[in-house]
Design an enzyme around this catalytic site. Structure first.
Site, PDB file in Angstrom:
ATOM      1  N   CYS A 193       1.763   3.316  -4.180  1.00 21.15           N
ATOM      2  CA  CYS A 193       2.800   2.941  -4.679  1.00 21.15           C
ATOM      3  C   CYS A 193       2.878   2.038  -6.567  1.00 21.15           C
ATOM      4  O   CYS A 193       2.675   3.187  -7.176  1.00 21.15           O
ATOM      5  CB  CYS A 193       4.264   2.994  -3.327  1.00 21.15           C
ATOM      6  SG  CYS A 193       6.138   2.917  -4.131  1.00 21.15           S
TER       7      CYS A 193
ATOM      8  N   HIS B 137       3.042   5.792   1.304  1.00 18.91           N
ATOM      9  CA  HIS B 137       3.210   4.233   2.393  1.00 18.91           C
ATOM     10  C   HIS B 137       2.297   5.070   3.198  1.00 18.91           C
ATOM     11  O   HIS B 137       2.439   5.396   4.524  1.00 18.91           O
ATOM     12  CB  HIS B 137       3.927   4.184   2.165  1.00 18.91           C
ATOM     13  CG  HIS B 137       4.728   3.120   0.881  1.00 18.91           C
ATOM     14  ND1 HIS B 137       4.225   1.432   0.310  1.00 18.91           N
ATOM     15  CD2 HIS B 137       5.235   3.483   0.415  1.00 18.91           C
ATOM     16  CE1 HIS B 137       4.987   1.645  -0.400  1.00 18.91           C
ATOM     17  NE2 HIS B 137       6.178   2.527  -0.889  1.00 18.91           N
TER      18      HIS B 137
ATOM     19  N   GLU C  16       0.337   3.137   4.849  1.00 19.07           N
ATOM     20  CA  GLU C  16      -0.043   2.282   5.724  1.00 19.07           C
ATOM     21  C   GLU C  16       1.507   1.345   6.500  1.00 19.07           C
ATOM     22  O   GLU C  16       1.944   0.902   7.285  1.00 19.07           O
ATOM     23  CB  GLU C  16       0.132   0.424   4.369  1.00 19.07           C
ATOM     24  CG  GLU C  16       1.489   0.148   3.896  1.00 19.07           C
ATOM     25  CD  GLU C  16       1.688   1.003   2.189  1.00 19.07           C
ATOM     26  OE1 GLU C  16       1.342   1.747   2.625  1.00 19.07           O
ATOM     27  OE2 GLU C  16       2.207   0.444   1.651  1.00 19.07           O
TER      28      GLU C  16
END
Lengths: 79, 220
Positions: free
Chosen positions: B86, B194, B196
């Protein structure tokens, strides 16, 4: 000495912000508004007193940080 | 193996990235502050999501010139792996570790939802544990995710297999639905979604786990 760096998106790079502003102007009743493009202006104060040298300095700053030349053109002028 | 997450003022996904990395690694990654000028020996650096320097000037532009990034750029040239997620992807473009740039979303709206991506190239240390063409569900959360590059550059990255992930349902107007790209050597990956935030069941998707597992395995 004071300088101004004008930064504009290059031709052909989509400017959705400009499009939205153009649309809003139409909504407000302003007729005949064509393409609207949004840029930015950065004013700089430098210690250099020679205008050619100061311009060269501002140009280097624009190339390194102020503008991203993948999408933006810039113009330096002495104020 | 030594892994670090770089924390810029305004980073906000640094801890999520650290948790996902810790699960893959079995130990905590280092957390490095943006003003550090010396990097320890590292095998992988993660540039996390967030709004570094308040997105001033252009997203990622200020972070790209922070002291630590000079060292990251130098190490990346020598083959150290770098993952930018990002805002981290924006920083990688601004520091010219990756070609192109991320523009304001075409809709002008901040997009915050899960998107479906396709793995375009699994022949890379970051993506090896995915299947070629596999569809992933990962969250996006960005206002400036519209990938843009000159037509020649786009052709080049396509021809060289540098497109890592492509959106199935493009949320931001990105050129050629590009969601993530590698550098030419393949040791740098930048992506808007994302992984994560899709790393445990409670996240609603675990499709991000294989990315961290892939790179950790490659470095082991």
């Amino acid at each position: 000495m004071k300088l101004r760096v004008d930064i504009m998106l290059k031709e052909g790079v989509l400017d959705p912000q400009g499009k939205a502003i153009g649309h809003a102007l139409g909504t407000l009743g302003f007729k005949g508004v064509g393409e609207v493009r949004v840029g930015k202006t950065i004013e700089l104060e430098v210690a250099e007193t020679d205008s050619a040298k100061a311009t060269a300095q501002a140009k280097a700053m624009a190339e390194k940080l102020l503008a991203n030349q993948v999408i933006e053109d810039f113009r330096v002028s002495v104020i | 193996m030594q892994v670090a997450v770089i924390v810029f003022p305004g980073s906000n996904c640094d801890r999520d990235a650290a948790v996902a990395l810790e699960r893959a690694l079995g130990k905590k990654p280092l957390m490095l502050w943006h003003a550090d000028t010396e990097l320890p020996k590292l095998d992988l650096v993660v540039l996390p999501g967030g709004f570094s320097y308040g997105d001033y000037l252009r997203t990622g532009a200020m972070a790209a010139h922070s002291p630590i990034m000079r060292e990251v750029v130098a190490r990346a040239a020598k083959g150290m792996k770098v993952l930018g997620i990002c805002n981290g992807f924006q920083v990688l473009c601004e520091s010219q570790l990756l070609p192109g740039i991320l523009l304001r979303n075409r809709s002008l709206k901040f997009v915050c939802r899960s998107v479906t991506l396709r793995v375009e190239n699994n022949n890379n240390d970051f993506t090896r544990q995915y299947q070629q063409g596999q569809e992933l569900s990962l969250p996006v959360a960005h206002g400036d995710g519209c990938y843009f590059a000159e037509p020649d550059t786009l052709k080049q990255i396509e021809d060289r297999g540098q497109v890592a992930f492509r959106y199935i349902d493009n949320p931001n107007g990105a050129s050629r639905d590009i969601a993530g790209i590698f550098n030419e050597k393949g040791n740098v990956l930048g992506m808007m979604p994302h992984p994560e935030r899709a790393a445990e069941t409670l996240h609603g998707s675990t499709d991000g786990v294989a990315l961290f597992a892939s790179v950790v395995k490659a470095l082991a």
